[in-house]
Design a protein around this motif. Structure first.
Motif, PDB file in Angstrom:
ATOM      1  N   LEU A 128      -6.072   5.234   3.469  1.00 28.05           N
ATOM      2  CA  LEU A 128      -5.035   5.559   2.497  1.00 28.05           C
ATOM      3  C   LEU A 128      -5.112   7.050   2.174  1.00 28.05           C
ATOM      4  O   LEU A 128      -6.202   7.589   1.957  1.00 28.05           O
ATOM      5  N   HIS A 153       0.833  -1.204   0.000  1.00 27.44           N
ATOM      6  CA  HIS A 153       0.000   0.000   0.000  1.00 27.44           C
ATOM      7  C   HIS A 153       0.867   1.253   0.000  1.00 27.44           C
ATOM      8  O   HIS A 153       2.037   1.237   0.408  1.00 27.44           O
ATOM      9  N   ARG A 157      -6.294   0.604   3.621  1.00 34.97           N
ATOM     10  CA  ARG A 157      -5.112   1.169   2.983  1.00 34.97           C
ATOM     11  C   ARG A 157      -4.654   0.327   1.796  1.00 34.97           C
ATOM     12  O   ARG A 157      -3.871   0.789   0.963  1.00 34.97           O
ATOM     13  N   CYS A 158      -5.146  -0.902   1.719  1.00 36.17           N
ATOM     14  CA  CYS A 158      -4.910  -1.767   0.554  1.00 36.17           C
ATOM     15  C   CYS A 158      -6.155  -1.857  -0.325  1.00 36.17           C
ATOM     16  O   CYS A 158      -6.084  -1.746  -1.550  1.00 36.17           O
ATOM     17  N   THR A 170      -6.644  -8.806  -2.343  1.00 41.92           N
ATOM     18  CA  THR A 170      -6.255  -7.717  -1.449  1.00 41.92           C
ATOM     19  C   THR A 170      -6.508  -8.027   0.018  1.00 41.92           C
ATOM     20  O   THR A 170      -7.435  -8.768   0.373  1.00 41.92           O
ATOM     21  N   HIS A 176       0.847  -5.711   2.575  1.00 40.98           N
ATOM     22  CA  HIS A 176       1.605  -4.886   3.517  1.00 40.98           C
ATOM     23  C   HIS A 176       3.082  -5.291   3.534  1.00 40.98           C
ATOM     24  O   HIS A 176       3.445  -6.411   3.163  1.00 40.98           O
TER      25      HIS A 176
END
Length: 208
Positions: free
Chosen positions: A29, A12, A57-58, A52, A154
């Motif tokens: 994000l 991310h 954030r991803c 994902t 991550h």
């Protein structure tokens, strides 16, 4: 017949929650982070699927790229960052104030466990995290064998996966030797030959 699975693994971009141990804490994000990820996947085409982490954030960018390329998206908790339990979401200063020297002792040997078998922070032990990523990787290869995949996850996950693929020992050295900045992208191709899988790291620039 032998087949090849292509997995582009994308960290991310910059999220909120600066200078803290994010772990499972679901920070958003930032716009800058979104732009970092867009730049990182330029030239990535003909995807078959996007996988994902469920953390936003991803997932936010993963949804964008899946919609842009008109491919399915698969959400999985297995690709989330390590769960740091009671330390999750704390800044480094807060950790030092609350935990003291035990924080440094943990980073010197993150494989350590307490007498009762739990992690010092009461989240996942590194052994549990390592096993989770190993199982997630095997499931990914089974489910999407022969496909082109974008995996959005991550830095901790990526380091742990690279440790496994390159058979690095269970120590802390790999944590310091693998630098994965925001929106880092790594390509792994896996050559399936009968019952054997042969993973290979592809050096950028990547070409489809």
């Amino acid at each position: 017949m032998a087949t090849i699975t292509q997995i582009d693994i994308l960290r991310h971009g910059l999220p909120e929650g600066d200078n803290c141990l994010r772990g499972h804490t679901d920070f958003a994000l930032t716009e800058q982070g979104f732009s970092q990820m867009q730049l990182a996947v330029q030239g990535l085409k003909t995807l078959d699927t996007v996988v994902t982490s469920t953390l936003q954030r991803c997932a936010v960018f993963a949804e964008h790229i899946a919609e842009t390329q008109n491919v399915e998206i698969n959400y999985s908790d297995d690709w989330k960052e390590m769960d740091f339990g009671e330390w999750d979401g704390l800044t480094h200063q807060q950790l030092t104030e609350r935990v003291g020297e035990d924080v440094d002792a943990y980073w010197y040997n993150p494989w350590q466990v307490c007498d009762d078998g739990t992690a010092p922070h009461k989240g996942e032990t590194l052994e549990q995290f390592d096993c989770r990523i190993k199982d997630a990787w095997q499931q990914l290869l089974q489910q999407f064998k022969g496909k082109k995949i974008l995996l959005v996850t991550h830095s901790g996950v990526m380091r742990q996966l690279l440790r496994q693929l390159f058979e690095m020992p269970q120590n802390t050295v790999y944590l310091h030797r693998i630098n994965l900045p925001y929106a880092a992208r790594v390509r792994i191709t896996v050559y399936h030959d009968g019952n054997l899988d042969w993973p290979q790291l592809q050096w950028p620039p990547y070409s489809d």
